[in-house]
Scaffold this motif. Sequence first.
Motif, PDB file in Angstrom:
ATOM      1  N   LYS A 259      18.152   8.232 -15.233  1.00  0.00           N
ATOM      2  CA  LYS A 259      19.572   8.314 -14.894  1.00  0.00           C
ATOM      3  C   LYS A 259      19.668   8.076 -13.505  1.00  0.00           C
ATOM      4  O   LYS A 259      19.044   8.497 -12.832  1.00  0.00           O
ATOM      5  CB  LYS A 259      19.984   9.906 -15.266  1.00  0.00           C
ATOM      6  CG  LYS A 259      21.154  10.606 -14.841  1.00  0.00           C
ATOM      7  CD  LYS A 259      22.397   9.733 -15.312  1.00  0.00           C
ATOM      8  CE  LYS A 259      23.690  10.274 -14.841  1.00  0.00           C
ATOM      9  NZ  LYS A 259      25.016   9.733 -15.643  1.00  0.00           N
ATOM     10  N   GLU A 260      20.787   7.248 -13.320  1.00  0.00           N
ATOM     11  CA  GLU A 260      21.040   6.935 -11.910  1.00  0.00           C
ATOM     12  C   GLU A 260      22.370   7.433 -11.517  1.00  0.00           C
ATOM     13  O   GLU A 260      23.215   7.707 -12.357  1.00  0.00           O
ATOM     14  CB  GLU A 260      21.093   5.364 -11.897  1.00  0.00           C
ATOM     15  CG  GLU A 260      19.878   4.600 -11.872  1.00  0.00           C
ATOM     16  CD  GLU A 260      19.741   3.232 -11.628  1.00  0.00           C
ATOM     17  OE1 GLU A 260      20.652   2.668 -11.228  1.00  0.00           O
ATOM     18  OE2 GLU A 260      18.384   2.650 -11.453  1.00  0.00           O
ATOM     19  N   TYR A 261      22.685   7.622 -10.166  1.00  0.00           N
ATOM     20  CA  TYR A 261      23.830   8.318  -9.539  1.00  0.00           C
ATOM     21  C   TYR A 261      24.423   7.426  -8.630  1.00  0.00           C
ATOM     22  O   TYR A 261      23.795   6.548  -7.877  1.00  0.00           O
ATOM     23  CB  TYR A 261      23.281   9.645  -8.972  1.00  0.00           C
ATOM     24  CG  TYR A 261      22.626  10.435  -9.987  1.00  0.00           C
ATOM     25  CD1 TYR A 261      23.361  11.238 -11.046  1.00  0.00           C
ATOM     26  CD2 TYR A 261      21.236  10.640  -9.835  1.00  0.00           C
ATOM     27  CE1 TYR A 261      22.751  12.021 -11.931  1.00  0.00           C
ATOM     28  CE2 TYR A 261      20.430  11.342 -10.796  1.00  0.00           C
ATOM     29  CZ  TYR A 261      21.271  12.180 -11.827  1.00  0.00           C
ATOM     30  OH  TYR A 261      20.484  12.924 -12.826  1.00  0.00           O
ATOM     31  N   ASN A 262      25.624   7.648  -8.280  1.00  0.00           N
ATOM     32  CA  ASN A 262      26.282   7.225  -7.236  1.00  0.00           C
ATOM     33  C   ASN A 262      26.239   7.856  -5.882  1.00  0.00           C
ATOM     34  O   ASN A 262      25.547   8.976  -6.040  1.00  0.00           O
ATOM     35  CB  ASN A 262      27.922   6.748  -7.557  1.00  0.00           C
ATOM     36  CG  ASN A 262      28.690   7.961  -7.888  1.00  0.00           C
ATOM     37  OD1 ASN A 262      28.676   9.047  -7.151  1.00  0.00           O
ATOM     38  ND2 ASN A 262      29.620   7.887  -8.660  1.00  0.00           N
ATOM     39  N   ASN A 263      26.740   7.443  -4.846  1.00  0.00           N
ATOM     40  CA  ASN A 263      26.707   8.191  -3.692  1.00  0.00           C
ATOM     41  C   ASN A 263      27.956   8.227  -2.860  1.00  0.00           C
ATOM     42  O   ASN A 263      28.056   8.758  -1.510  1.00  0.00           O
ATOM     43  CB  ASN A 263      25.731   7.596  -2.612  1.00  0.00           C
ATOM     44  CG  ASN A 263      26.117   6.078  -2.498  1.00  0.00           C
ATOM     45  OD1 ASN A 263      27.301   5.624  -2.585  1.00  0.00           O
ATOM     46  ND2 ASN A 263      25.106   5.524  -1.963  1.00  0.00           N
ATOM     47  N   SER A 264      29.178   8.633  -3.341  1.00  0.00           N
ATOM     48  CA  SER A 264      30.467   8.545  -2.975  1.00  0.00           C
ATOM     49  C   SER A 264      30.626   9.751  -2.264  1.00  0.00           C
ATOM     50  O   SER A 264      31.079   9.861  -0.703  1.00  0.00           O
ATOM     51  CB  SER A 264      31.585   8.273  -3.791  1.00  0.00           C
ATOM     52  OG  SER A 264      31.577   9.071  -4.611  1.00  0.00           O
ATOM     53  N   TYR A 265      30.426  10.867  -2.642  1.00  0.00           N
ATOM     54  CA  TYR A 265      30.450  12.112  -1.961  1.00  0.00           C
ATOM     55  C   TYR A 265      29.347  12.176  -0.938  1.00  0.00           C
ATOM     56  O   TYR A 265      29.846  12.888   0.246  1.00  0.00           O
ATOM     57  CB  TYR A 265      30.441  13.259  -2.964  1.00  0.00           C
ATOM     58  CG  TYR A 265      31.526  13.989  -3.468  1.00  0.00           C
ATOM     59  CD1 TYR A 265      32.225  14.752  -3.206  1.00  0.00           C
ATOM     60  CD2 TYR A 265      32.098  12.894  -4.539  1.00  0.00           C
ATOM     61  CE1 TYR A 265      33.547  15.298  -3.793  1.00  0.00           C
ATOM     62  CE2 TYR A 265      33.343  13.304  -5.042  1.00  0.00           C
ATOM     63  CZ  TYR A 265      33.945  14.435  -4.812  1.00  0.00           C
ATOM     64  OH  TYR A 265      35.210  15.053  -5.369  1.00  0.00           O
ATOM     65  N   SER A 266      28.247  11.851  -1.227  1.00  0.00           N
ATOM     66  CA  SER A 266      27.345  12.041  -0.149  1.00  0.00           C
ATOM     67  C   SER A 266      27.702  11.278   1.191  1.00  0.00           C
ATOM     68  O   SER A 266      27.738  11.719   2.301  1.00  0.00           O
ATOM     69  CB  SER A 266      25.952  11.100  -0.620  1.00  0.00           C
ATOM     70  OG  SER A 266      25.390  11.854  -1.447  1.00  0.00           O
ATOM     71  N   ILE A 267      28.253  10.152   1.099  1.00  0.00           N
ATOM     72  CA  ILE A 267      28.964   9.485   2.263  1.00  0.00           C
ATOM     73  C   ILE A 267      30.065  10.041   2.970  1.00  0.00           C
ATOM     74  O   ILE A 267      30.098  10.338   3.929  1.00  0.00           O
ATOM     75  CB  ILE A 267      29.188   8.074   1.722  1.00  0.00           C
ATOM     76  CG1 ILE A 267      27.913   7.096   1.264  1.00  0.00           C
ATOM     77  CG2 ILE A 267      29.863   7.271   2.673  1.00  0.00           C
ATOM     78  CD1 ILE A 267      28.372   5.687   0.592  1.00  0.00           C
TER      79      ILE A 267
END
Length: 277
Positions: A259-267
């Motif tokens: 399963k892969e994830y995005n990083n918009s909230y991390s940024i």
Amino acid sequence: MICFNGEIINSKEFSLNHNNRYLLYGDGFFETIKYIPNKILFWEEHYFRIMGSLCMLRFNIPDYFNESYFIKNINKTILSNKLEKYPVRIKILFYRESKGLYRPKENKLSFLISCEPLNIIDYSLNKKGLSVDIFNDYKLGLNSLNNLKTSNKIVNVLSSFYNDDKNIDDCLFINEKNNIVESSSGNIFILLNNYLITPPLESGCINGVMRKFLINNSKKFNLKIKEENISSSDLFNAEEIFFTNVISCVNWVKNFRKKEYNNSYSIKIINQINEII
């Protein structure tokens, strides 16, 4: 150079007796802090966690253990190492000096402050992302001692071997109810159904400074945060996963198994934190 009970000494001059309670029983705890030039980050949160840990572990707290006393000794340690112009990782170790078996004969407290330079002042995204899995060999207990950064971190040590064996970057701890608790490097947040979810303290997770800061400032940062138990199935349904600690701020998870994830909230969170430090 280190600070031992308020005095600056050469680290080579420091030693522990073979009967020291810290060595024998892990009778102590530690605090990890980030310093940037002229500022100790999240100091208020660190100070209250220190005092809470001292109380919970039943140390006799000296009257002079106030905020200014620790700030003075932290700055003194940084200056003695000529690191005042650099970002620094600070570690404060508290332990009981007393003789005795499990029951101390007295309740004498000692502390040690050490520091080492870090590479960058501002927080930045780990662009490669982390590959993670669940560490099932040992489970964390459902008790409030696990909220503290005690000196017994053997599960974290063993999990590092697991990471090497599996060729992954980090792993997730589970508790006796098989809920996700945290990672070996920090608290966990997942983005699920438009909410950032992090396990409650009752799950057995560390009462992390960055975790607490994000929860307390969620409205300011326009974040919808819930403290709820996280199951392994939630990891597959989540849109984003990241870990938090004061040294890195946010460590983005790229994948859990396939399963892969995005990083918009991390940024977003990294940028918001950088604006206020």
